[in-house]
Design a protein around this motif. Structure first.
Motif, PDB file in Angstrom:
ATOM      1  N   ARG A 276       0.828  -1.199   0.000  1.00  0.00           N
ATOM      2  CA  ARG A 276       0.000   0.000   0.000  1.00  0.00           C
ATOM      3  C   ARG A 276       0.872   1.262   0.000  1.00  0.00           C
ATOM      4  O   ARG A 276       1.877   1.335   0.688  1.00  0.00           O
TER       5      ARG A 276
ATOM      6  N   ASN B 216      -8.237   1.825  -4.523  1.00  0.00           N
ATOM      7  CA  ASN B 216      -6.977   1.802  -3.779  1.00  0.00           C
ATOM      8  C   ASN B 216      -5.900   1.002  -4.489  1.00  0.00           C
ATOM      9  O   ASN B 216      -4.773   0.907  -4.011  1.00  0.00           O
TER      10      ASN B 216
ATOM     11  N   GLN C  21      -2.817   5.482   0.836  1.00  0.00           N
ATOM     12  CA  GLN C  21      -3.790   4.396   0.802  1.00  0.00           C
ATOM     13  C   GLN C  21      -3.942   3.775  -0.588  1.00  0.00           C
ATOM     14  O   GLN C  21      -4.766   2.891  -0.773  1.00  0.00           O
TER      15      GLN C  21
END
Length: 285
Positions: A26, A140, A171
């Motif tokens: 991430r 995301n 994110q």
């Protein structure tokens, strides 16, 4: 965020993807590099679950939404930017309203073109509209397949600034497939090199020059293991890949035995990887 384990895809007897193992974290931007036919677009399709691949793709948490710009952006030529985005949202069952659509067009630098028909847009504007489409639903994980394809130098710069200033975030994970090494190096955190359906090297983008050479012996220390990348060829010859700083530190030690050292730019490294059978190895010599 997403872990791929032994992901494979075959058409007839031809392996398009061959035991792909990687972890996409991430907040990172990955540059997926390789020639035509290396399997880059097929890897995107596996992540999108639109092909029947073998192996496993695990998501570290339940809600992973994916936005994509795969190949050429597909829009209706006689509809405006706004109309195209709203139509896509209705097809994909994505929440939208005028405010959301206007915000997306602002993010990609098209606020004044929202009532232009798609066929009236320049190539760069069409690509940016494709990015706006990919951003619908606030994904995301964002997959961008050759986002600078067909763009002039100014269009490439605009796309680079868009990724750097508007798309990156803590994110969101972004994977960019590209042939343009120079452009992708400006925005990428980690390079993923592919050749003939295999991931052959993963390396952080924090150096302008890479030190490459044969290795016979490396100090067996944990900090060294973290700094050095090892590759081997089909003759089981072992090679090292190091930053210039780490190489200068290591070469002063007695138990680092090496030869045939070369200074490689990213372009030189790419050419070497694509013209040989070198592949990264995880075992430590």
């Amino acid at each position: 965020m997403i872990t791929l384990k032994n992901v494979r895809f075959k058409v007839g007897k031809h392996n398009i993807l061959n035991n792909i193992n990687m972890k996409l974290k991430r907040g990172k931007v990955y540059g997926l590099l390789g020639p035509n036919g290396a399997g880059k677009t097929t890897l995107f399709k596996a992540l999108l679950n639109v092909i029947e691949y073998k192996g496993d793709i695990f998501k570290d948490y339940n809600h992973v939404t994916i936005g994509k710009l795969i190949e050429y952006p597909a829009f209706y030529p006689n509809l405006t930017c706004v109309e195209n985005l709203k139509l896509h949202a209705s097809y994909a069952d994505i929440e939208y309203n005028d405010s959301i659509v206007n915000d997306l067009l602002g993010i990609v630098g098209l606020p004044d073109a929202k009532h232009k028909k798609f066929k009236e847009l320049s190539m760069g504007m069409k690509q940016r509209l494709g990015v706006a489409k990919a951003l619908m639903g606030n994904p995301n994980l964002l997959l961008l397949d050759e986002p600078t394809n067909g763009l002039d130098p100014m269009g490439m710069k605009d796309m680079r600034n868009l990724i750097e200033q508007n798309l990156k975030g803590k994110q969101r994970t972004i994977v960019i497939s590209s042939h343009n090494l120079n452009e992708v190096s400006f925005v990428t955190d980690t390079f993923l090199f592919m050749r003939e359906g295999k991931k052959i090297l993963e390396i952080d983008n924090n150096e302008d020059i890479y030190m490459f050479g044969r290795v016979q012996q490396i100090p067996d220390h944990q900090n060294v293991k973290q700094a050095v990348t090892l590759l081997e060829d089909n003759k089981k010859e072992i090679y090292f890949l190091l930053s210039e700083t780490n190489f200068n530190k290591l070469k002063t030690t007695n138990d680092f035995v090496y030869s045939d050292v070369q200074n490689l730019t990213l372009e030189n490294l790419y050419i070497k990887l694509m013209s040989t059978d070198l592949i990264e190895v995880k075992s430590y010599v």
